[in-house]
Design a protein around this motif. Structure first.
Motif, PDB file in Angstrom:
ATOM      1  N   GLN A  81       0.832  -1.207   0.000  1.00  0.00           N
ATOM      2  CA  GLN A  81       0.000   0.000   0.000  1.00  0.00           C
ATOM      3  C   GLN A  81       0.865   1.254   0.000  1.00  0.00           C
ATOM      4  OE1 GLN A  81      -3.529  -0.023  -0.186  1.00  0.00           O
ATOM      5  NE2 GLN A  81      -3.091   2.098  -0.706  1.00  0.00           N
ATOM      6  N   GLY A  82       2.003   1.215   0.699  1.00  0.00           N
ATOM      7  CA  GLY A  82       2.926   2.343   0.686  1.00  0.00           C
ATOM      8  C   GLY A  82       3.462   2.622  -0.705  1.00  0.00           C
ATOM      9  N   VAL A  83       3.800   1.577  -1.437  1.00  0.00           N
ATOM     10  CA  VAL A  83       4.285   1.751  -2.819  1.00  0.00           C
ATOM     11  C   VAL A  83       3.155   2.264  -3.708  1.00  0.00           C
ATOM     12  CG1 VAL A  83       5.154   0.522  -4.846  1.00  0.00           C
ATOM     13  CG2 VAL A  83       6.086   0.015  -2.587  1.00  0.00           C
ATOM     14  N   VAL A  84       1.957   1.734  -3.530  1.00  0.00           N
ATOM     15  CA  VAL A  84       0.813   2.163  -4.343  1.00  0.00           C
ATOM     16  C   VAL A  84       0.507   3.643  -4.086  1.00  0.00           C
ATOM     17  CG1 VAL A  84      -1.693   1.881  -4.639  1.00  0.00           C
ATOM     18  CG2 VAL A  84      -0.212  -0.123  -4.586  1.00  0.00           C
ATOM     19  N   ASN A  85       0.636   4.082  -2.827  1.00  0.00           N
ATOM     20  CA  ASN A  85       0.319   5.472  -2.490  1.00  0.00           C
ATOM     21  C   ASN A  85       1.274   6.465  -3.144  1.00  0.00           C
ATOM     22  OD1 ASN A  85      -1.833   4.668  -0.930  1.00  0.00           O
ATOM     23  ND2 ASN A  85      -0.730   4.777   0.992  1.00  0.00           N
ATOM     24  N   VAL A  86       2.543   6.089  -3.314  1.00  0.00           N
ATOM     25  CA  VAL A  86       3.512   7.029  -3.883  1.00  0.00           C
ATOM     26  C   VAL A  86       3.666   6.880  -5.397  1.00  0.00           C
ATOM     27  CG1 VAL A  86       4.799   7.221  -1.726  1.00  0.00           C
ATOM     28  CG2 VAL A  86       5.500   5.527  -3.416  1.00  0.00           C
ATOM     29  N   THR A  87       3.090   5.852  -5.976  1.00  0.00           N
ATOM     30  CA  THR A  87       3.186   5.631  -7.420  1.00  0.00           C
ATOM     31  C   THR A  87       2.063   6.385  -8.123  1.00  0.00           C
ATOM     32  OG1 THR A  87       4.078   3.425  -7.020  1.00  0.00           O
ATOM     33  CG2 THR A  87       3.249   3.881  -9.233  1.00  0.00           C
ATOM     34  N   PRO A  88       2.397   7.249  -9.078  1.00  0.00           N
ATOM     35  CA  PRO A  88       1.336   7.970  -9.795  1.00  0.00           C
ATOM     36  C   PRO A  88       0.521   6.998 -10.653  1.00  0.00           C
ATOM     37  CG  PRO A  88       3.493   8.495 -10.720  1.00  0.00           C
ATOM     38  CD  PRO A  88       3.733   7.625  -9.533  1.00  0.00           C
ATOM     39  N   VAL A  89      -0.786   7.152 -10.581  1.00  0.00           N
ATOM     40  CA  VAL A  89      -1.693   6.294 -11.348  1.00  0.00           C
ATOM     41  C   VAL A  89      -2.253   7.118 -12.504  1.00  0.00           C
ATOM     42  CG1 VAL A  89      -3.794   4.898 -11.230  1.00  0.00           C
ATOM     43  CG2 VAL A  89      -2.279   5.030  -9.258  1.00  0.00           C
ATOM     44  N   PRO A  90      -2.188   6.583 -13.717  1.00  0.00           N
ATOM     45  CA  PRO A  90      -2.729   7.332 -14.870  1.00  0.00           C
ATOM     46  C   PRO A  90      -4.224   7.611 -14.702  1.00  0.00           C
ATOM     47  CG  PRO A  90      -1.467   5.420 -15.596  1.00  0.00           C
ATOM     48  CD  PRO A  90      -1.608   5.314 -14.115  1.00  0.00           C
ATOM     49  N   GLY A 133      -8.021   7.635 -15.121  1.00  0.00           N
ATOM     50  CA  GLY A 133      -8.931   6.578 -15.550  1.00  0.00           C
ATOM     51  C   GLY A 133      -8.588   5.213 -14.986  1.00  0.00           C
ATOM     52  N   PHE A 134      -7.500   5.116 -14.228  1.00  0.00           N
ATOM     53  CA  PHE A 134      -7.100   3.850 -13.619  1.00  0.00           C
ATOM     54  C   PHE A 134      -7.182   3.969 -12.099  1.00  0.00           C
ATOM     55  CE2 PHE A 134      -5.199   3.557 -17.773  1.00  0.00           C
ATOM     56  CZ  PHE A 134      -5.305   2.215 -18.095  1.00  0.00           C
ATOM     57  N   ALA A 135      -7.258   2.846 -11.440  1.00  0.00           N
ATOM     58  CA  ALA A 135      -7.280   2.820  -9.972  1.00  0.00           C
ATOM     59  C   ALA A 135      -6.376   1.688  -9.495  1.00  0.00           C
ATOM     60  CB  ALA A 135      -8.691   2.601  -9.457  1.00  0.00           C
ATOM     61  N   ALA A 136      -5.756   1.906  -8.377  1.00  0.00           N
ATOM     62  CA  ALA A 136      -4.905   0.872  -7.785  1.00  0.00           C
ATOM     63  C   ALA A 136      -5.450   0.558  -6.394  1.00  0.00           C
ATOM     64  CB  ALA A 136      -3.462   1.349  -7.697  1.00  0.00           C
ATOM     65  N   THR A 137      -5.888  -0.672  -6.188  1.00  0.00           N
ATOM     66  CA  THR A 137      -6.436  -1.089  -4.897  1.00  0.00           C
ATOM     67  C   THR A 137      -5.887  -2.458  -4.533  1.00  0.00           C
ATOM     68  OG1 THR A 137      -8.360  -2.112  -5.937  1.00  0.00           O
ATOM     69  CG2 THR A 137      -8.608   0.170  -5.229  1.00  0.00           C
ATOM     70  N   LEU A 138      -5.891  -2.737  -3.252  1.00  0.00           N
ATOM     71  CA  LEU A 138      -5.501  -4.067  -2.775  1.00  0.00           C
ATOM     72  C   LEU A 138      -6.771  -4.898  -2.615  1.00  0.00           C
ATOM     73  CD1 LEU A 138      -2.831  -3.218  -0.062  1.00  0.00           C
ATOM     74  CD2 LEU A 138      -2.470  -3.839  -2.426  1.00  0.00           C
ATOM     75  N   GLY A 139      -6.669  -6.168  -2.907  1.00  0.00           N
ATOM     76  CA  GLY A 139      -7.824  -7.057  -2.791  1.00  0.00           C
ATOM     77  C   GLY A 139      -7.381  -8.399  -2.258  1.00  0.00           C
ATOM     78  N   GLY A 140      -8.118  -9.405  -2.567  1.00  0.00           N
ATOM     79  CA  GLY A 140      -7.762 -10.767  -2.183  1.00  0.00           C
ATOM     80  C   GLY A 140      -7.740 -10.966  -0.682  1.00  0.00           C
ATOM     81  N   GLN A 141      -6.641 -11.554  -0.187  1.00  0.00           N
ATOM     82  CA  GLN A 141      -6.532 -11.865   1.232  1.00  0.00           C
ATOM     83  C   GLN A 141      -6.513 -10.608   2.089  1.00  0.00           C
ATOM     84  OE1 GLN A 141      -3.046 -14.303   1.534  1.00  0.00           O
ATOM     85  NE2 GLN A 141      -4.160 -16.181   1.080  1.00  0.00           N
ATOM     86  N   THR A 142      -5.954  -9.521   1.572  1.00  0.00           N
ATOM     87  CA  THR A 142      -5.927  -8.263   2.323  1.00  0.00           C
ATOM     88  C   THR A 142      -7.341  -7.758   2.558  1.00  0.00           C
ATOM     89  OG1 THR A 142      -3.781  -7.694   1.387  1.00  0.00           O
ATOM     90  CG2 THR A 142      -5.090  -5.888   2.293  1.00  0.00           C
ATOM     91  N   LEU A 143      -8.151  -7.773   1.532  1.00  0.00           N
ATOM     92  CA  LEU A 143      -9.539  -7.341   1.656  1.00  0.00           C
ATOM     93  C   LEU A 143     -10.296  -8.245   2.621  1.00  0.00           C
ATOM     94  CD1 LEU A 143     -11.645  -5.328   0.625  1.00  0.00           C
ATOM     95  CD2 LEU A 143     -12.151  -6.940  -1.214  1.00  0.00           C
ATOM     96  N   GLU A 144     -10.073  -9.543   2.527  1.00  0.00           N
ATOM     97  CA  GLU A 144     -10.738 -10.483   3.428  1.00  0.00           C
ATOM     98  C   GLU A 144     -10.297 -10.270   4.879  1.00  0.00           C
ATOM     99  OE1 GLU A 144     -13.288 -12.450   2.692  1.00  0.00           O
ATOM    100  OE2 GLU A 144     -13.148 -11.566   0.698  1.00  0.00           O
TER     101      GLU A 144
END
Length: 110
Positions: free
Chosen positions: A21-30, A32-43
């Motif tokens: 999540q730390g890497v996702v927060n500092v990485t610019p997302v183009p 129209g796109f979204a970056a989210t965590l899912g799978g086991q983290t969401l569960e």
């Protein structure tokens, strides 16, 4: 597009999710796109929310049972306010044994 990864057997899911999540927060997302965590983290997040709700419901039920048994609204509060001392002991032992707080250890300590 989906990116999939597995957590190393020696790492815990919470620490791995925080790092990603730390890497996702500092990485610019183009746009129209979204970056989210899912799978086991969401569960895991859903599980902790469910445990928090269940703990609140359990506290209310315990208070009602104690109030009906003691026929007092104050005595159950005295008993229930002494419980955090026991919970603090659980957290101290989790720290001393090096055990991470997880769904399993949270259920055992409740």
């Amino acid at each position: 597009m989906h990116v999939t990864a597995n957590v190393a057997p020696t790492a815990d899911l919470g620490a791995a999710s925080e790092a990603v999540q730390g890497v996702v927060n500092v990485t610019p997302v183009p746009e129209g796109f979204a970056a989210t965590l899912g799978g086991q983290t969401l569960e895991q997040q859903k599980g902790f929310r469910g445990l928090a709700f269940a703990a609140l419901m359990a506290l209310a039920l315990v208070y009602m049972v104690l109030a009906s048994q003691f026929k007092s609204l104050i005595d159950p509060l005295v008993i229930m306010f002494s419980v955090p001392l026991g919970v603090s002991g659980v957290f101290i032992m989790l720290y001393l044994t090096g055990t991470k707080l997880s769904v399993n250890s949270f259920m055992v300590s409740s």
